[in-house]
Design a protein around this motif. Structure first.
Motif, mmCIF file in Angstrom:
data_model
loop_
_atom_site.group_PDB
_atom_site.id
_atom_site.type_symbol
_atom_site.label_atom_id
_atom_site.label_comp_id
_atom_site.label_asym_id
_atom_site.label_seq_id
_atom_site.Cartn_x
_atom_site.Cartn_y
_atom_site.Cartn_z
ATOM 1 N N SER A 83 -5.189 0.346 -0.342
ATOM 2 C CA SER A 83 -4.002 0.527 -1.178
ATOM 3 C C SER A 83 -3.714 -0.763 -1.933
ATOM 4 O O SER A 83 -4.408 -1.765 -1.761
ATOM 5 N N GLU B 166 2.483 -3.169 -0.276
ATOM 6 C CA GLU B 166 3.593 -2.483 0.367
ATOM 7 C C GLU B 166 4.759 -2.335 -0.612
ATOM 8 O O GLU B 166 4.898 -3.110 -1.552
ATOM 9 N N TYR C 123 -4.768 -3.563 2.150
ATOM 10 C CA TYR C 123 -4.162 -3.814 0.835
ATOM 11 C C TYR C 123 -4.975 -4.860 0.079
ATOM 12 O O TYR C 123 -5.388 -5.877 0.649
ATOM 13 N N TYR D 22 -3.713 -5.969 -3.012
ATOM 14 C CA TYR D 22 -2.704 -6.617 -3.847
ATOM 15 C C TYR D 22 -3.130 -6.693 -5.320
ATOM 16 O O TYR D 22 -2.867 -7.660 -6.012
#
Length: 323
Positions: free
Chosen positions: A169, A172, A201, A203
């Motif tokens: 992903s 957050e 993640y 980022y």
């Protein structure tokens, strides 16, 4: 007795009138009184990626040209810097623009800046990521739960319903990514041989993606499928100098671009979820103009189309993926 009936009838009339008045005020909030000057709209992009967000910005600029609207696109100095984006919102609020187009981000300072703009009568239009409880907002973009669900279905199809999965992903706090993840999990929950090993993640950074790409495999040697619910992965995988070895049997990602096509041609990427980002930007300006002139949006939420595309689909449609 008759007086009491009249009183209740009058009270009902007042309640209905107030309710209707509130509805009309809500519908007309953002409608311009003075139409002598051009409509002014600012799109605040989270970063310049020469891909997804740049294409959204192109849609905004095209609509401005076609519709006679004064539009501009602003970008923070640091990618996805929420504080800088909040400052840009405050700057445009002070400049009294008619509408601000932004990505929805669950951050207190960011939302506070947006609410102050909305209280000043500025239209707030979310593109790509919605904030559902934001007052008087319009959302234009992907139904992210459905996109995640579609990704789950396509992953099950590609892996014959047997996979050890790493999810990649962006970061957050982004509702669109959380909705995609939820949709994906719901799509595969009935398949006992499909397991999510970890959620990582990147980022939105190519180097971070590369590090996580290898780290996940070291931590979970049994991982055979990488599912990327953000757009950095496809871009990174398709760059000629990425130096990434093929360590997963299947990789699926989001967003079609030249790099994604390269990755599909090399056999690294199985396929991508395609979104309509240019249309999102165009439609946001179109709806803002309609709201300013006529007092209403077509709907509070407008979902744009998504579909899944492989190299075979590209070959069949327009030869874009042919060697």
């Amino acid at each position: 007795m008759k007086k009491r009936r009249y009183f209740y009838a009058f009270l009902a009339f007042i309640v209905v009138s107030l309710g209707t008045g509130g509805f009309l005020l809500s519908q007309n909030k953002g409608k311009r009184e003075n139409t002598a000057s051009p409509l002014r709209i600012t799109m605040i992009l989270p970063h310049s990626d020469y891909g997804y967000w740049s294409i959204v910005g192109n849609g905004v600029m095209s609509a401005g040209k076609d519709l006679g609207v004064d539009v501009k696109v602003e970008i923070p100095q640091l990618n996805y810097n929420v504080d800088q984006m909040a400052s840009l919102i405050e700057k445009n609020t002070a400049a009294k623009v008619d509408a601000i187009i932004v990505q929805g981000i669950e951050d207190d300072c960011y939302l506070s800046a947006l609410k102050k703009a909305e209280e000043k009568g500025i239209q707030i239009i979310f593109v790509d990521t919605d904030i559902e409880n934001f007052p008087n907002r319009l959302y234009i973009g992907t139904d992210n739960y459905s996109a995640g669900y579609l990704m789950g279905e396509k992953t099950a199809e590609a892996t014959e319903q047997k996979a050890n999965i790493i999810i990649m992903s962006g970061a957050e706090g982004y509702p669109n990514l959380e909705q995609r993840y939820k949709g994906f999990k719901d799509a595969i929950k009935s398949y006992s041989d499909m397991k999510i090993l970890d959620l990582k993640y990147d980022y939105y950074d190519a180097l971070q993606f590369s590090d996580s790409y290898y780290e996940a495999k070291r931590t979970y040697p049994e991982a055979d499928t990488l599912v990327c619910i953000e757009g950095t992965a496809a871009q990174t995988l398709g760059r000629r100098n990425n130096n990434l070895k093929e360590i997963y049997d299947h990789i699926l990602a989001f967003d079609l671009n030249n790099e994604a096509v390269n990755a599909m041609k090399e056999g690294i990427l199985h396929g991508v979820i395609v979104q309509q980002q240019e249309y999102m930007g165009y439609l946001a300006v179109e709806q803002a103009k309609q709201k300013a002139e006529q007092g209403y949006y077509d709907a509070d939420v407008i979902f744009t189309d998504i579909y899944f595309m492989t190299l075979m689909d590209l070959d069949r449609e327009n030869g874009y993926g042919k060697k």
